[in-house]
Design a protein around this motif. Structure first.
Motif, PDB file in Angstrom:
ATOM      1  N   MET A 184      84.859   7.366 -45.410  1.00 33.74           N
ATOM      2  CA  MET A 184      85.940   7.135 -45.086  1.00 33.74           C
ATOM      3  C   MET A 184      87.159   8.371 -45.033  1.00 33.74           C
ATOM      4  O   MET A 184      86.586   9.157 -45.968  1.00 33.74           O
ATOM      5  CB  MET A 184      87.015   5.892 -45.609  1.00 33.74           C
ATOM      6  CG  MET A 184      88.617   5.587 -44.922  1.00 33.74           C
ATOM      7  SD  MET A 184      88.952   4.451 -46.385  1.00 33.74           S
ATOM      8  CE  MET A 184      88.481   2.602 -45.533  1.00 33.74           C
ATOM      9  N   SER A 185      87.395   8.472 -43.864  1.00 38.66           N
ATOM     10  CA  SER A 185      88.794   9.922 -44.102  1.00 38.66           C
ATOM     11  C   SER A 185      89.980   9.659 -44.134  1.00 38.66           C
ATOM     12  O   SER A 185      90.278   9.012 -44.201  1.00 38.66           O
ATOM     13  CB  SER A 185      88.029  10.872 -42.743  1.00 38.66           C
ATOM     14  OG  SER A 185      88.456  10.112 -41.663  1.00 38.66           O
ATOM     15  N   HIS A 186      90.775  11.191 -44.520  1.00 45.68           N
ATOM     16  CA  HIS A 186      91.478  11.123 -45.512  1.00 45.68           C
ATOM     17  C   HIS A 186      92.855  10.539 -43.755  1.00 45.68           C
ATOM     18  O   HIS A 186      93.968   9.838 -43.747  1.00 45.68           O
ATOM     19  CB  HIS A 186      92.269  12.287 -45.127  1.00 45.68           C
ATOM     20  CG  HIS A 186      93.594  13.060 -45.418  1.00 45.68           C
ATOM     21  ND1 HIS A 186      94.189  12.202 -46.407  1.00 45.68           N
ATOM     22  CD2 HIS A 186      94.663  13.609 -44.954  1.00 45.68           C
ATOM     23  CE1 HIS A 186      95.587  12.914 -47.016  1.00 45.68           C
ATOM     24  NE2 HIS A 186      95.610  12.831 -45.877  1.00 45.68           N
ATOM     25  N   GLU A 187      92.404  10.655 -42.375  1.00 45.57           N
ATOM     26  CA  GLU A 187      93.083  10.712 -41.036  1.00 45.57           C
ATOM     27  C   GLU A 187      93.088   9.582 -41.516  1.00 45.57           C
ATOM     28  O   GLU A 187      94.391   7.627 -41.060  1.00 45.57           O
ATOM     29  CB  GLU A 187      91.815  10.906 -40.061  1.00 45.57           C
ATOM     30  CG  GLU A 187      93.383  10.908 -39.129  1.00 45.57           C
ATOM     31  CD  GLU A 187      92.600  12.062 -37.817  1.00 45.57           C
ATOM     32  OE1 GLU A 187      92.530  11.613 -36.789  1.00 45.57           O
ATOM     33  OE2 GLU A 187      92.275  12.978 -38.448  1.00 45.57           O
ATOM     34  N   GLU A 188      92.057   8.246 -41.612  1.00 43.55           N
ATOM     35  CA  GLU A 188      91.840   6.587 -41.122  1.00 43.55           C
ATOM     36  C   GLU A 188      92.862   5.873 -42.280  1.00 43.55           C
ATOM     37  O   GLU A 188      93.488   5.094 -42.511  1.00 43.55           O
ATOM     38  CB  GLU A 188      90.280   6.286 -41.653  1.00 43.55           C
ATOM     39  CG  GLU A 188      89.686   6.455 -40.793  1.00 43.55           C
ATOM     40  CD  GLU A 188      87.970   6.597 -40.967  1.00 43.55           C
ATOM     41  OE1 GLU A 188      87.649   5.820 -39.814  1.00 43.55           O
ATOM     42  OE2 GLU A 188      87.960   5.864 -41.856  1.00 43.55           O
ATOM     43  N   THR A 189      93.095   6.679 -43.951  1.00 47.26           N
ATOM     44  CA  THR A 189      93.729   6.062 -44.781  1.00 47.26           C
ATOM     45  C   THR A 189      95.150   6.216 -44.621  1.00 47.26           C
ATOM     46  O   THR A 189      95.926   5.112 -45.549  1.00 47.26           O
ATOM     47  CB  THR A 189      92.908   7.194 -46.176  1.00 47.26           C
ATOM     48  OG1 THR A 189      92.175   6.949 -46.199  1.00 47.26           O
ATOM     49  CG2 THR A 189      93.819   6.419 -47.685  1.00 47.26           C
ATOM     50  N   ALA A 190      95.337   7.325 -43.961  1.00 45.56           N
ATOM     51  CA  ALA A 190      97.122   7.145 -43.811  1.00 45.56           C
ATOM     52  C   ALA A 190      97.491   6.859 -42.888  1.00 45.56           C
ATOM     53  O   ALA A 190      98.080   6.604 -42.367  1.00 45.56           O
ATOM     54  CB  ALA A 190      97.045   8.944 -43.064  1.00 45.56           C
ATOM     55  N   THR A 191      96.111   6.685 -41.566  1.00 38.62           N
ATOM     56  CA  THR A 191      96.692   5.468 -40.911  1.00 38.62           C
ATOM     57  C   THR A 191      97.003   4.258 -40.901  1.00 38.62           C
ATOM     58  O   THR A 191      98.063   3.502 -40.995  1.00 38.62           O
ATOM     59  CB  THR A 191      95.606   5.288 -39.393  1.00 38.62           C
ATOM     60  OG1 THR A 191      95.460   6.843 -39.134  1.00 38.62           O
ATOM     61  CG2 THR A 191      95.897   4.398 -38.612  1.00 38.62           C
ATOM     62  N   GLU A 192      95.948   3.690 -42.209  1.00 41.58           N
ATOM     63  CA  GLU A 192      95.895   2.522 -42.611  1.00 41.58           C
ATOM     64  C   GLU A 192      97.663   2.523 -43.629  1.00 41.58           C
ATOM     65  O   GLU A 192      98.002   1.203 -43.808  1.00 41.58           O
ATOM     66  CB  GLU A 192      95.094   2.412 -43.719  1.00 41.58           C
ATOM     67  CG  GLU A 192      93.218   1.979 -43.495  1.00 41.58           C
ATOM     68  CD  GLU A 192      92.274   1.871 -43.572  1.00 41.58           C
ATOM     69  OE1 GLU A 192      92.504   2.014 -45.345  1.00 41.58           O
ATOM     70  OE2 GLU A 192      91.207   1.519 -42.874  1.00 41.58           O
ATOM     71  N   ALA A 193      98.042   3.424 -44.687  1.00 43.62           N
ATOM     72  CA  ALA A 193      99.533   3.549 -44.866  1.00 43.62           C
ATOM     73  C   ALA A 193     100.021   3.141 -44.231  1.00 43.62           C
ATOM     74  O   ALA A 193     101.116   2.387 -44.283  1.00 43.62           O
ATOM     75  CB  ALA A 193      99.157   4.954 -45.983  1.00 43.62           C
ATOM     76  N   ALA A 194     100.230   3.987 -43.227  1.00 44.54           N
ATOM     77  CA  ALA A 194     100.863   3.640 -42.337  1.00 44.54           C
ATOM     78  C   ALA A 194     101.144   2.769 -41.866  1.00 44.54           C
ATOM     79  O   ALA A 194     102.300   1.514 -41.664  1.00 44.54           O
ATOM     80  CB  ALA A 194     100.507   4.617 -40.853  1.00 44.54           C
ATOM     81  N   ARG A 195     100.385   1.801 -40.910  1.00 44.10           N
ATOM     82  CA  ARG A 195     100.353   0.394 -40.667  1.00 44.10           C
ATOM     83  C   ARG A 195     100.666  -0.739 -42.063  1.00 44.10           C
ATOM     84  O   ARG A 195     101.543  -1.729 -41.701  1.00 44.10           O
ATOM     85  CB  ARG A 195      99.391   0.141 -41.107  1.00 44.10           C
ATOM     86  CG  ARG A 195      98.555   0.181 -39.272  1.00 44.10           C
ATOM     87  CD  ARG A 195      97.420  -0.275 -39.115  1.00 44.10           C
ATOM     88  NE  ARG A 195      96.406   0.713 -37.788  1.00 44.10           N
ATOM     89  CZ  ARG A 195      95.683   1.346 -37.220  1.00 44.10           C
ATOM     90  NH1 ARG A 195      94.350   0.025 -38.205  1.00 44.10           N
ATOM     91  NH2 ARG A 195      95.172   0.833 -36.082  1.00 44.10           N
ATOM     92  N   ARG A 196     100.191  -0.383 -43.224  1.00 44.25           N
ATOM     93  CA  ARG A 196     100.680  -0.650 -44.039  1.00 44.25           C
ATOM     94  C   ARG A 196     102.087  -1.371 -44.548  1.00 44.25           C
ATOM     95  O   ARG A 196     103.128  -1.790 -44.757  1.00 44.25           O
ATOM     96  CB  ARG A 196     100.002  -1.070 -45.712  1.00 44.25           C
ATOM     97  CG  ARG A 196      98.581  -1.502 -45.850  1.00 44.25           C
ATOM     98  CD  ARG A 196      98.469  -1.390 -47.339  1.00 44.25           C
ATOM     99  NE  ARG A 196      97.744  -0.212 -47.579  1.00 44.25           N
ATOM    100  CZ  ARG A 196      97.455   1.139 -47.476  1.00 44.25           C
ATOM    101  NH1 ARG A 196      96.453   0.906 -46.836  1.00 44.25           N
ATOM    102  NH2 ARG A 196      97.201   2.364 -48.047  1.00 44.25           N
ATOM    103  N   GLY A 197     102.764   0.465 -44.530  1.00 44.57           N
ATOM    104  CA  GLY A 197     104.344   0.545 -45.013  1.00 44.57           C
ATOM    105  C   GLY A 197     104.859   0.108 -43.067  1.00 44.57           C
ATOM    106  O   GLY A 197     106.339  -0.315 -43.639  1.00 44.57           O
TER     107      GLY A 197
END
Length: 56
Positions: A1-14
């Motif tokens: 899992m890359s940092h970019e995927e984690t940021a995208t998932e965090a944005a979706r959760r937000g």
């Protein structure tokens, strides 16, 4: 899992969970209705009639 995927998932959760729903007042949570229909004959109480029939 890359940092970019984690940021995208965090944005979706937000977007989905970032804000709380509007507050509901307790007055808006209760509905009041009469248990039975209004019956004018039942509510037609005349204290003078009662006194004449049963008291005097």
């Amino acid at each position: 899992m890359s940092h970019e995927e984690t940021a995208t998932e965090a944005a979706r959760r937000g977007e989905r969970f970032g804000a709380l729903p509007e507050r509901i007042r307790p007055e808006d949570m209760v509905e009041t209705r009469p248990a039975v229909r209004h019956d004018p004959d039942r509510d037609a109480y005349d204290p003078d009639d009662f006194a004449v029939r049963y008291g005097l």
